[in-house]
Design a protein around this motif. Structure first.
Motif, mmCIF file in Angstrom:
data_model
loop_
_atom_site.group_PDB
_atom_site.id
_atom_site.type_symbol
_atom_site.label_atom_id
_atom_site.label_comp_id
_atom_site.label_asym_id
_atom_site.label_seq_id
_atom_site.Cartn_x
_atom_site.Cartn_y
_atom_site.Cartn_z
ATOM 1 N N VAL A 95 -20.543 2.006 -64.584
ATOM 2 C CA VAL A 95 -19.498 1.490 -63.698
ATOM 3 C C VAL A 95 -19.895 1.727 -62.242
ATOM 4 O O VAL A 95 -19.731 0.843 -61.396
ATOM 5 C CB VAL A 95 -18.134 2.141 -64.014
ATOM 6 N N LEU A 96 -20.449 2.901 -61.955
ATOM 7 C CA LEU A 96 -20.905 3.211 -60.603
ATOM 8 C C LEU A 96 -21.982 2.222 -60.161
ATOM 9 O O LEU A 96 -21.933 1.689 -59.051
ATOM 10 C CB LEU A 96 -21.426 4.648 -60.528
ATOM 11 N N VAL A 97 -22.950 1.959 -61.021
ATOM 12 C CA VAL A 97 -24.027 1.013 -60.691
ATOM 13 C C VAL A 97 -23.438 -0.378 -60.437
ATOM 14 O O VAL A 97 -23.819 -1.060 -59.474
ATOM 15 C CB VAL A 97 -25.088 0.981 -61.811
ATOM 16 N N GLU A 98 -22.494 -0.787 -61.282
ATOM 17 C CA GLU A 98 -21.864 -2.097 -61.107
ATOM 18 C C GLU A 98 -21.126 -2.178 -59.775
ATOM 19 O O GLU A 98 -21.270 -3.152 -59.031
ATOM 20 C CB GLU A 98 -20.887 -2.353 -62.253
ATOM 21 N N LYS A 99 -20.353 -1.153 -59.447
ATOM 22 C CA LYS A 99 -19.605 -1.141 -58.170
ATOM 23 C C LYS A 99 -20.562 -1.117 -56.981
ATOM 24 O O LYS A 99 -20.293 -1.770 -55.969
ATOM 25 C CB LYS A 99 -18.677 0.066 -58.104
ATOM 26 N N MET A 100 -21.659 -0.379 -57.109
ATOM 27 C CA MET A 100 -22.647 -0.338 -56.028
ATOM 28 C C MET A 100 -23.291 -1.727 -55.854
ATOM 29 O O MET A 100 -23.528 -2.158 -54.725
ATOM 30 C CB MET A 100 -23.722 0.706 -56.315
ATOM 31 N N ALA A 101 -23.571 -2.391 -56.958
ATOM 32 C CA ALA A 101 -24.216 -3.711 -56.886
ATOM 33 C C ALA A 101 -23.315 -4.739 -56.200
ATOM 34 O O ALA A 101 -23.802 -5.592 -55.442
ATOM 35 C CB ALA A 101 -24.585 -4.185 -58.288
ATOM 36 N N THR A 102 -22.018 -4.652 -56.443
ATOM 37 C CA THR A 102 -21.106 -5.617 -55.823
ATOM 38 C C THR A 102 -20.665 -5.183 -54.431
ATOM 39 O O THR A 102 -20.438 -6.008 -53.566
ATOM 40 C CB THR A 102 -19.858 -5.854 -56.704
ATOM 41 N N GLY A 103 -20.555 -3.878 -54.216
ATOM 42 C CA GLY A 103 -20.050 -3.370 -52.940
ATOM 43 C C GLY A 103 -21.104 -3.173 -51.870
ATOM 44 O O GLY A 103 -20.825 -3.270 -50.689
ATOM 45 N N VAL A 104 -22.319 -2.871 -52.295
ATOM 46 C CA VAL A 104 -23.408 -2.605 -51.342
ATOM 47 C C VAL A 104 -24.545 -3.576 -51.641
ATOM 48 O O VAL A 104 -25.529 -3.221 -52.267
ATOM 49 C CB VAL A 104 -23.901 -1.124 -51.490
ATOM 50 N N PRO A 105 -24.373 -4.818 -51.198
ATOM 51 C CA PRO A 105 -25.384 -5.853 -51.542
ATOM 52 C C PRO A 105 -26.731 -5.596 -50.901
ATOM 53 O O PRO A 105 -26.900 -4.909 -49.967
ATOM 54 C CB PRO A 105 -24.762 -7.133 -51.024
ATOM 55 N N ARG A 119 -17.975 -0.320 -48.807
ATOM 56 C CA ARG A 119 -18.944 -1.377 -49.102
ATOM 57 C C ARG A 119 -20.336 -1.072 -48.532
ATOM 58 O O ARG A 119 -20.907 -0.059 -48.850
ATOM 59 C CB ARG A 119 -18.387 -2.711 -48.645
ATOM 60 N N ASP A 120 -20.856 -1.923 -47.657
ATOM 61 C CA ASP A 120 -22.237 -1.753 -47.204
ATOM 62 C C ASP A 120 -22.442 -0.557 -46.275
ATOM 63 O O ASP A 120 -23.571 -0.208 -45.963
ATOM 64 C CB ASP A 120 -22.772 -3.033 -46.567
ATOM 65 N N HIS A 121 -21.380 0.102 -45.866
ATOM 66 C CA HIS A 121 -21.530 1.313 -45.050
ATOM 67 C C HIS A 121 -22.053 2.484 -45.884
ATOM 68 O O HIS A 121 -22.443 3.518 -45.331
ATOM 69 C CB HIS A 121 -20.204 1.698 -44.394
ATOM 70 N N LEU A 122 -22.081 2.302 -47.190
ATOM 71 C CA LEU A 122 -22.616 3.326 -48.081
ATOM 72 C C LEU A 122 -24.138 3.189 -48.241
ATOM 73 O O LEU A 122 -24.782 4.023 -48.865
ATOM 74 C CB LEU A 122 -21.925 3.216 -49.447
ATOM 75 N N ARG A 123 -24.705 2.174 -47.635
ATOM 76 C CA ARG A 123 -26.143 1.886 -47.763
ATOM 77 C C ARG A 123 -27.052 3.077 -47.463
ATOM 78 O O ARG A 123 -28.018 3.314 -48.191
ATOM 79 C CB ARG A 123 -26.523 0.694 -46.879
#
Length: 120
Positions: A110-120, A82-86
């Motif tokens: 799909v990557l952009v969508e997962k990033m948007a939800t996982g890394v707010p 999640r946000d640790h990927l920031r």
């Protein structure tokens, strides 16, 4: 407790860094993702060793199927850490821009969508 995952990730990273072992990169990523899924958030310390190499491999690999799989793995990784990927968001979106107009668009979205939800 983290000794064995550390040793395994180090060995897998060495394979991922070696272009002459490109034929094994897909299996290496599957193994890394298996380890990261098992560790959950305990895999965060490994991100600095792994994410730059994943992104480099996405950019340089000549196999369309491997690139597709790696992009999917980055999307999965964002769900785990999640946000640790920031810290890697700028580099990830450079890859997104690079492959936006290629046959990988569906996976990139799909990557952009997962990033948007996982890394707010």
């Amino acid at each position: 407790e983290d000794f064995y995952p550390t040793v395994a990730v180090q060995a897998l990273t060495r394979i991922l860094k070696d272009p002459s072992l490109a034929v094994h990169h897909g299996m290496v990523m599957q193994a890394i993702m298996f380890i990261f899924n098992a560790l959950g958030l305990r895999c965060v310390p490994f991100l600095k060793r792994i994410v730059p190499h994943i992104l480099h491999t996405v950019r340089t690999c000549g196999q369309q199927s491997l690139r597709e799989a790696l992009l999917q793995q980055v999307a999965s990784l964002s769900g785990i850490v999640r946000d640790h990927l920031r810290p890697y968001v700028p580099a990830i979106f450079e890859v997104v821009e690079e492959f936006w107009t290629t046959r990988h668009l569906a996976t990139v979205l799909v990557l952009v969508e997962k990033m948007a939800t996982g890394v707010p």
